[in-house]
Design a protein around this motif. Structure first.
Motif, PDB file in Angstrom:
ATOM      1  N   LYS A   3       0.854  -1.190   0.000  1.00 52.53           N
ATOM      2  CA  LYS A   3       0.000   0.000   0.000  1.00 52.53           C
ATOM      3  C   LYS A   3       0.888   1.238   0.000  1.00 52.53           C
ATOM      4  N   LEU A   4       0.598   2.159  -0.916  1.00 54.19           N
ATOM      5  CA  LEU A   4       1.353   3.399  -1.025  1.00 54.19           C
ATOM      6  C   LEU A   4       0.421   4.588  -0.887  1.00 54.19           C
ATOM      7  N   ALA A   5       0.878   5.608  -0.186  1.00 53.94           N
ATOM      8  CA  ALA A   5       0.151   6.872  -0.083  1.00 53.94           C
ATOM      9  C   ALA A   5       1.067   7.962  -0.624  1.00 53.94           C
ATOM     10  N   HIS A  16       6.464  10.470  -9.448  1.00 59.22           N
ATOM     11  CA  HIS A  16       5.720   9.510  -8.628  1.00 59.22           C
ATOM     12  C   HIS A  16       5.219   8.338  -9.477  1.00 59.22           C
ATOM     13  N   ALA A  17       4.783   8.611 -10.693  1.00 57.92           N
ATOM     14  CA  ALA A  17       4.326   7.542 -11.584  1.00 57.92           C
ATOM     15  C   ALA A  17       5.477   6.584 -11.892  1.00 57.92           C
ATOM     16  N   THR A  18       6.675   7.112 -12.068  1.00 62.64           N
ATOM     17  CA  THR A  18       7.854   6.278 -12.320  1.00 62.64           C
ATOM     18  C   THR A  18       8.149   5.405 -11.110  1.00 62.64           C
ATOM     19  N   HIS A  32      -1.558  -1.232  -4.179  1.00 61.12           N
ATOM     20  CA  HIS A  32      -2.689  -0.310  -4.064  1.00 61.12           C
ATOM     21  C   HIS A  32      -2.123   1.068  -3.723  1.00 61.12           C
ATOM     22  N   VAL A  33      -2.405   2.035  -4.596  1.00 64.35           N
ATOM     23  CA  VAL A  33      -1.884   3.391  -4.432  1.00 64.35           C
ATOM     24  C   VAL A  33      -3.045   4.350  -4.217  1.00 64.35           C
ATOM     25  N   ARG A  34      -2.915   5.185  -3.216  1.00 61.00           N
ATOM     26  CA  ARG A  34      -3.829   6.322  -3.040  1.00 61.00           C
ATOM     27  C   ARG A  34      -3.004   7.577  -3.229  1.00 61.00           C
ATOM     28  N   CYS A  35      -3.407   8.383  -4.198  1.00 61.49           N
ATOM     29  CA  CYS A  35      -2.642   9.571  -4.562  1.00 61.49           C
ATOM     30  C   CYS A  35      -3.508  10.817  -4.410  1.00 61.49           C
ATOM     31  N   TRP A  36      -3.133  11.667  -3.456  1.00 63.11           N
ATOM     32  CA  TRP A  36      -3.838  12.926  -3.250  1.00 63.11           C
ATOM     33  C   TRP A  36      -3.233  13.940  -4.205  1.00 63.11           C
ATOM     34  N   GLU A  53      -5.896   5.002  -6.951  1.00 65.44           N
ATOM     35  CA  GLU A  53      -7.001   5.921  -6.654  1.00 65.44           C
ATOM     36  C   GLU A  53      -6.451   7.341  -6.595  1.00 65.44           C
ATOM     37  N   PHE A  54      -7.002   8.228  -7.401  1.00 69.42           N
ATOM     38  CA  PHE A  54      -6.621   9.637  -7.370  1.00 69.42           C
ATOM     39  C   PHE A  54      -7.676  10.405  -6.573  1.00 69.42           C
ATOM     40  N   ILE A  55      -7.237  11.152  -5.589  1.00 67.70           N
ATOM     41  CA  ILE A  55      -8.138  11.876  -4.702  1.00 67.70           C
ATOM     42  C   ILE A  55      -7.823  13.361  -4.818  1.00 67.70           C
TER      43      ILE A  55
END
Length: 71
Positions: A3-5, A16-18, A32-36, A53-55
């Motif tokens: 899990k990455l935040a 960050h995408a790299t 699982h990535v959550r990206c604010w 998930e883009f927030i």
């Protein structure tokens, strides 16, 4: 599961995408990535073992980086 935040703006998005792509390539675990995101809002997606998930973040809600962290 890994899990990455991540918190980013459009200027740092590519770096960050790299990072996420490198992690996904080097593991067989689900990622699982959550990206604010500040100032832009990509569409969330799921592909194979990778879920992103883009927030969107409102300017008035996000915090400040500590003084020892550069822009």
């Amino acid at each position: 599961m890994i899990k990455l935040a991540i918190s980013t703006d459009a200027n740092a998005y590519q770096a960050h995408a790299t990072l996420v792509a490198s992690i996904a390539r080097c593991t067989e675990s689900p990622v699982h990535v959550r990206c604010w995101c500040r100032g832009f809002a990509p569409k969330s997606f799921e592909q194979g073992r990778l879920k992103v998930e883009f927030i969107p973040v409102d300017e008035g809600v996000d915090g400040n980086y500590p003084s020892h962290v550069s822009e």
